[in-house]
Design a protein around this motif. Structure first.
Motif, PDB file in Angstrom:
ATOM      1  N   LEU A 115       0.823  -1.218   0.000  1.00 63.68           N
ATOM      2  CA  LEU A 115       0.000   0.000   0.000  1.00 63.68           C
ATOM      3  C   LEU A 115       0.853   1.263   0.000  1.00 63.68           C
ATOM      4  O   LEU A 115       0.471   2.274  -0.580  1.00 63.68           O
ATOM      5  N   GLY A 116       2.012   1.202   0.651  1.00 65.78           N
ATOM      6  CA  GLY A 116       2.901   2.358   0.704  1.00 65.78           C
ATOM      7  C   GLY A 116       3.456   2.752  -0.658  1.00 65.78           C
ATOM      8  O   GLY A 116       3.843   3.898  -0.873  1.00 65.78           O
ATOM      9  N   THR A 117       3.490   1.815  -1.571  1.00 61.14           N
ATOM     10  CA  THR A 117       3.916   2.099  -2.945  1.00 61.14           C
ATOM     11  C   THR A 117       2.728   2.475  -3.814  1.00 61.14           C
ATOM     12  O   THR A 117       2.809   3.373  -4.659  1.00 61.14           O
ATOM     13  N   THR A 118       1.609   1.797  -3.602  1.00 65.56           N
ATOM     14  CA  THR A 118       0.428   1.995  -4.449  1.00 65.56           C
ATOM     15  C   THR A 118      -0.236   3.338  -4.201  1.00 65.56           C
ATOM     16  O   THR A 118      -0.638   4.018  -5.154  1.00 65.56           O
ATOM     17  N   SER A 119      -0.365   3.743  -2.958  1.00 62.88           N
ATOM     18  CA  SER A 119      -1.055   5.003  -2.641  1.00 62.88           C
ATOM     19  C   SER A 119      -0.446   6.211  -3.352  1.00 62.88           C
ATOM     20  O   SER A 119      -1.176   7.010  -3.945  1.00 62.88           O
ATOM     21  N   PRO A 120       0.884   6.386  -3.345  1.00 63.81           N
ATOM     22  CA  PRO A 120       1.457   7.527  -4.075  1.00 63.81           C
ATOM     23  C   PRO A 120       1.241   7.442  -5.592  1.00 63.81           C
ATOM     24  O   PRO A 120       1.062   8.471  -6.251  1.00 63.81           O
ATOM     25  N   LEU A 121       1.250   6.229  -6.150  1.00 68.37           N
ATOM     26  CA  LEU A 121       0.968   6.065  -7.586  1.00 68.37           C
ATOM     27  C   LEU A 121      -0.421   6.586  -7.905  1.00 68.37           C
ATOM     28  O   LEU A 121      -0.619   7.342  -8.859  1.00 68.37           O
ATOM     29  N   VAL A 122      -1.378   6.152  -7.093  1.00 67.63           N
ATOM     30  CA  VAL A 122      -2.770   6.550  -7.293  1.00 67.63           C
ATOM     31  C   VAL A 122      -2.917   8.058  -7.092  1.00 67.63           C
ATOM     32  O   VAL A 122      -3.609   8.736  -7.862  1.00 67.63           O
ATOM     33  N   LYS A 123      -2.246   8.593  -6.083  1.00 68.57           N
ATOM     34  CA  LYS A 123      -2.331  10.029  -5.811  1.00 68.57           C
ATOM     35  C   LYS A 123      -1.828  10.844  -7.002  1.00 68.57           C
ATOM     36  O   LYS A 123      -2.465  11.821  -7.409  1.00 68.57           O
ATOM     37  N   ARG A 124      -0.694  10.429  -7.600  1.00 69.86           N
ATOM     38  CA  ARG A 124      -0.144  11.162  -8.742  1.00 69.86           C
ATOM     39  C   ARG A 124      -1.094  11.107  -9.938  1.00 69.86           C
ATOM     40  O   ARG A 124      -1.262  12.098 -10.659  1.00 69.86           O
ATOM     41  N   LEU A 125      -1.712   9.949 -10.155  1.00 68.17           N
ATOM     42  CA  LEU A 125      -2.660   9.823 -11.263  1.00 68.17           C
ATOM     43  C   LEU A 125      -3.917  10.653 -11.002  1.00 68.17           C
ATOM     44  O   LEU A 125      -4.507  11.208 -11.936  1.00 68.17           O
ATOM     45  N   ASP A 126      -4.310  10.756  -9.744  1.00 68.27           N
ATOM     46  CA  ASP A 126      -5.446  11.603  -9.369  1.00 68.27           C
ATOM     47  C   ASP A 126      -5.105  13.070  -9.637  1.00 68.27           C
ATOM     48  O   ASP A 126      -5.909  13.813 -10.218  1.00 68.27           O
ATOM     49  N   GLU A 127      -3.918  13.496  -9.247  1.00 70.27           N
ATOM     50  CA  GLU A 127      -3.490  14.885  -9.459  1.00 70.27           C
ATOM     51  C   GLU A 127      -3.444  15.241 -10.946  1.00 70.27           C
ATOM     52  O   GLU A 127      -3.651  16.393 -11.313  1.00 70.27           O
ATOM     53  N   ARG A 128      -3.214  14.251 -11.793  1.00 67.88           N
ATOM     54  CA  ARG A 128      -3.184  14.478 -13.245  1.00 67.88           C
ATOM     55  C   ARG A 128      -4.570  14.380 -13.872  1.00 67.88           C
ATOM     56  O   ARG A 128      -4.729  14.583 -15.068  1.00 67.88           O
ATOM     57  N   GLY A 129      -5.570  14.041 -13.065  1.00 70.32           N
ATOM     58  CA  GLY A 129      -6.932  13.961 -13.567  1.00 70.32           C
ATOM     59  C   GLY A 129      -7.262  12.662 -14.290  1.00 70.32           C
ATOM     60  O   GLY A 129      -8.281  12.579 -14.985  1.00 70.32           O
ATOM     61  N   LEU A 130      -6.429  11.638 -14.128  1.00 65.95           N
ATOM     62  CA  LEU A 130      -6.645  10.368 -14.820  1.00 65.95           C
ATOM     63  C   LEU A 130      -7.526   9.406 -14.030  1.00 65.95           C
ATOM     64  O   LEU A 130      -8.049   8.439 -14.580  1.00 65.95           O
ATOM     65  N   LEU A 131      -7.668   9.688 -12.746  1.00 73.64           N
ATOM     66  CA  LEU A 131      -8.555   8.889 -11.901  1.00 73.64           C
ATOM     67  C   LEU A 131      -9.044   9.750 -10.753  1.00 73.64           C
ATOM     68  O   LEU A 131      -8.551  10.850 -10.529  1.00 73.64           O
ATOM     69  N   SER A 132     -10.033   9.230 -10.049  1.00 70.59           N
ATOM     70  CA  SER A 132     -10.533   9.941  -8.866  1.00 70.59           C
ATOM     71  C   SER A 132     -10.485   8.984  -7.683  1.00 70.59           C
ATOM     72  O   SER A 132     -10.599   7.772  -7.843  1.00 70.59           O
ATOM     73  N   ARG A 133     -10.295   9.568  -6.512  1.00 70.52           N
ATOM     74  CA  ARG A 133     -10.265   8.790  -5.265  1.00 70.52           C
ATOM     75  C   ARG A 133     -11.326   9.347  -4.338  1.00 70.52           C
ATOM     76  O   ARG A 133     -11.510  10.563  -4.258  1.00 70.52           O
ATOM     77  N   GLU A 134     -12.002   8.459  -3.634  1.00 66.98           N
ATOM     78  CA  GLU A 134     -12.928   8.908  -2.598  1.00 66.98           C
ATOM     79  C   GLU A 134     -13.055   7.819  -1.540  1.00 66.98           C
ATOM     80  O   GLU A 134     -12.896   6.632  -1.831  1.00 66.98           O
ATOM     81  N   ARG A 135     -13.340   8.248  -0.336  1.00 67.25           N
ATOM     82  CA  ARG A 135     -13.525   7.293   0.762  1.00 67.25           C
ATOM     83  C   ARG A 135     -14.799   6.496   0.522  1.00 67.25           C
ATOM     84  O   ARG A 135     -15.810   7.023   0.062  1.00 67.25           O
ATOM     85  N   SER A 136     -14.739   5.233   0.856  1.00 65.84           N
ATOM     86  CA  SER A 136     -15.914   4.377   0.739  1.00 65.84           C
ATOM     87  C   SER A 136     -16.973   4.825   1.740  1.00 65.84           C
ATOM     88  O   SER A 136     -16.655   5.147   2.889  1.00 65.84           O
TER      89      SER A 136
END
Length: 163
Positions: A73-94
């Motif tokens: 998770l420590g590797t995956t979370s920053p990957l997802v965050k960077r893609l979110d910042e670029r507008g390629l995905l969105s993150r939200e709490r369940s």
């Protein structure tokens, strides 16, 4: 004596005889090729893999991405965050579990699928292996991964017996 003659006389080096080094060298070469191919889109190979997960499954948690990519998770979370910042995905709490973060590809992220559709063919061309070799190699790699993933305890037993 030149290097070619030395190798012929003494056989392959210790590194060349190790499966782990062969896999490592192949993985590095593959990553370099992906780096070159993905550079025009400013994507890293792991970011590309996250997008592939989202193209196959439109809604997924960060934990599920980590599991699919065999990352922590420590590797995956920053990957997802960077893609979110670029507008390629969105993150939200369940809504059902605040500890889980749900990830979805955005329209821009989904559009990347078409833009990057040529990448697998470029990789296949670069490997210069036939389709039967490809399927055989992939099957072997899946077997190696599976066996190594379950062999860690057995390896510890061997070390204990040697001591």
């Amino acid at each position: 004596m030149d290097d070619d003659q030395s190798t012929e006389e003494h056989g392959p080096s210790a590194l060349d005889s190790m499966l782990c080094f062969g896999l490592y060298a192949a993985a590095r070469a593959m990553n370099r090729r992906y780096t070159t191919l993905l550079a025009p889109w400013g994507l890293t190979y792991p970011q590309y893999l996250v997008l592939i997960v989202l193209w196959e499954q439109p809604t997924v948690t960060i934990s599920e991405i980590a599991d699919k990519l065999m990352l922590d998770l420590g590797t995956t979370s920053p990957l997802v965050k960077r893609l979110d910042e670029r507008g390629l995905l969105s993150r939200e709490r369940s809504i059902s579990d605040e500890r889980r973060v749900v990830v979805r590809a955005t329209e821009q992220g989904l559009a990347m699928r078409e833009q990057l559709a040529h990448i697998p063919a470029c990789i296949a061309d670069a490997t210069n292996i036939t389709f039967p070799e490809f399927t055989s190699t992939l099957s072997t790699l899946h077997n190696v991964t599976s066996h190594l993933s379950t062999a860690s305890a057995a390896g510890a037993d061997v070390i204990e017996r040697q001591n």
